[in-house]
Design a protein around this motif. Structure first.
Motif, short mmCIF file in Angstrom:
data_model
loop_
_atom_site.label_atom_id
_atom_site.label_comp_id
_atom_site.label_asym_id
_atom_site.label_seq_id
_atom_site.Cartn_x
_atom_site.Cartn_y
_atom_site.Cartn_z
N ALA A 121 0.81 -1.21 0.00
CA ALA A 121 0.00 0.00 0.00
C ALA A 121 0.85 1.26 0.00
O ALA A 121 0.42 2.31 -0.51
N CYS A 122 2.05 1.17 0.57
CA CYS A 122 2.91 2.35 0.67
C CYS A 122 3.79 2.55 -0.56
O CYS A 122 4.51 3.55 -0.63
N ARG A 123 3.74 1.63 -1.49
CA ARG A 123 4.45 1.79 -2.76
C ARG A 123 3.40 1.89 -3.86
O ARG A 123 2.67 0.94 -4.13
N LYS A 124 3.34 3.06 -4.50
CA LYS A 124 2.28 3.29 -5.48
C LYS A 124 2.33 2.29 -6.64
O LYS A 124 1.28 1.89 -7.17
N ASP A 125 3.54 1.88 -7.04
CA ASP A 125 3.63 0.92 -8.14
C ASP A 125 3.14 -0.46 -7.70
O ASP A 125 2.45 -1.16 -8.45
N ALA A 126 3.48 -0.87 -6.47
CA ALA A 126 3.02 -2.16 -5.97
C ALA A 126 1.50 -2.17 -5.82
O ALA A 126 0.84 -3.16 -6.14
N THR A 127 0.95 -1.06 -5.32
CA THR A 127 -0.51 -0.95 -5.20
C THR A 127 -1.18 -1.14 -6.55
O THR A 127 -2.16 -1.89 -6.69
#
Length: 418
Positions: free
Chosen positions: A115-121
């Motif tokens: 959730a804290c990494r926009k790409d992972a989200t």
């Protein structure tokens, strides 16, 4: 009485609201930080910062997680923590890892990290079929330029690991994309001394208004507290200029936003021990997820919620961090809506005149706070450059936003920056 470990904090309102919620609920906390002066500098002269109300203030390198984990284990053996939390985005994954290491309540570390990494989200939500913009993530310029052409301009350029709208920009062509990418490359370390990843996220520009869904998750159930609307300005940046709770939406849009947020939280695995702030665009093609924040909303949205519903999201954050059921009972506060508006500087210089003192006694005003003359000002490029805010409520309906707009207009008329 429970004992919480508070790992770093924002220096804004949550650095005051969270210690207050801990104390008012009869608990105590230890504050863990790598730089106490980062917080002391933000306290008004002559006023003790609420974080200094901690039972213990301990200095440790909170940026070196692998070294920090065994150190916290040793502290836990002596101080016996019952829960771990932070309000600062940059330390949410660290707090989750500490809670997991100590066997304390909280969301899964992998869920928080995603959730804290926009790409992972983006990847997790896309794999789960949760609607979002078309996107691409690359480090090399040639790859970014090609992806931008495939998605199509205009686009939104984002860092994958910053917050408060920092370096988020609309770009209309390849030259603007190159400029945005260069600006990001010139900011390799964030404000907390953490080295940034060089990856850049490019996304389809979404139409429609933006809202946020405020939720509390406990024991596998996600509770929707309400929806906040959002005003955005400062183009080509995306600066939050104001909010109102509750958002003035149709029942269909309310349901669509809530269901989209719930789907995003489920996909990420944020269904236990978390207060979340999920941003949604209500586009012409339906709701699309902007981002998911596994912590209470900033920009004093938690206070808007409290003024209208009586629900204290900071207190709920403390409860779920302890594995306890949060108190989400609504009370009649006498207000039907509450709004906040921010004074956003559009040019650089020295603040010569700004007087909002009369607002303290104005009808419906809940808060009014503005910068003192003499401050050096820069044109706003994110949510970090506000010159102040006014918050007001409406006891009759959804008129709080208009009331705030009227009050801010009067303040802007007397604003002088030279």
């Amino acid at each position: 009485m429970a004992h919480l470990l508070l790992v770093e904090s924002w220096v804004g309102s949550m650095s005051r609201l969270l210690p207050r919620a801990i104390r008012e609920n009869g608990h105590d906390f230890t504050f863990l930080t790598r730089d106490l002066h980062h917080y002391l500098r933000s306290a008004p002269e002559g006023v003790a910062h609420p974080l200094l109300g901690a039972r213990n203030v301990i200095t440790a390198d909170t940026n070196d997680v692998e070294t920090l984990l065994p150190e916290v284990e040793r502290l836990h053996a002596v101080l016996e923590f019952d829960g771990v939390l932070t309000s600062c985005d940059y330390y949410l994954p660290t707090a989750a890892r500490i809670a997991g290491r100590l066997g304390l309540p909280g969301p899964g570390p992998d869920a928080v990290a995603d959730a804290c990494r926009k790409d992972a989200t983006r990847r997790v939500l896309a794999d789960a079929g949760v609607p979002g913009p078309r996107f691409a993530v690359h480090e090399e310029w040639a790859d970014l330029a090609r992806a931008a052409r495939e998605i199509g301009y205009p686009l939104v350029v984002k860092p994958v690991d910053l917050c408060a709208g920092m370096y988020v920009r609309r770009v209309d062509d390849e030259s603007e994309l190159a400029e945005a990418v260069r600006a990001l490359a010139d900011f390799p370390v964030n404000a907390r001394g953490q080295r940034r990843t060089p990856a850049v996220l490019v996304e389809e520009l979404l139409d429609g208004p933006e809202v946020s869904v405020e939720t509390v998750s406990h024991a596998g159930a996600v509770h929707v507290v309400g929806i906040t609307d959002k005003s955005i300005g400062g183009a080509p940046a995306f600066i939050e200029t104001g909010h109102m709770f509750p958002a003035a939406l149709t029942s269909a849009d309310t349901e669509a936003a809530e269901q989209t947020a719930l789907a995003a939280l489920k996909a990420l695995g944020l269904v236990d021990g978390v207060v979340a702030h999920t941003e949604i665009k209500l586009t012409s093609a339906g709701p699309r997820v902007v981002e998911v924040n596994p912590r209470p909303a900033g920009n004093r949205i938690t206070e808007l919620v409290r003024h209208v519903t009586g629900i204290d999201l900071a207190a709920a954050f403390v409860d779920v961090a302890l594995g306890r059921a949060p108190d989400l009972r609504r009370t009649d506060t006498g207000l039907r809506s509450a709004a906040i508006g921010f004074l956003v500087p559009d040019r650089a210089g020295t603040l010569e005149a700004l007087d909002g003192s009369e607002l303290q006694e104005a009808d419906g005003v809940l808060e009014a706070q503005f910068a003192e003359p003499g401050r050096e000002v820069k044109a706003a490029g994110s949510n970090n450059e506000y010159l102040g805010h006014v918050m007001a409520g409406d006891s009759d309906g959804l008129g709080a936003r208009d009331r705030v707009a009227s009050l801010l207009a009067g303040i802007r008329a007397g604003l002088v920056i030279r």
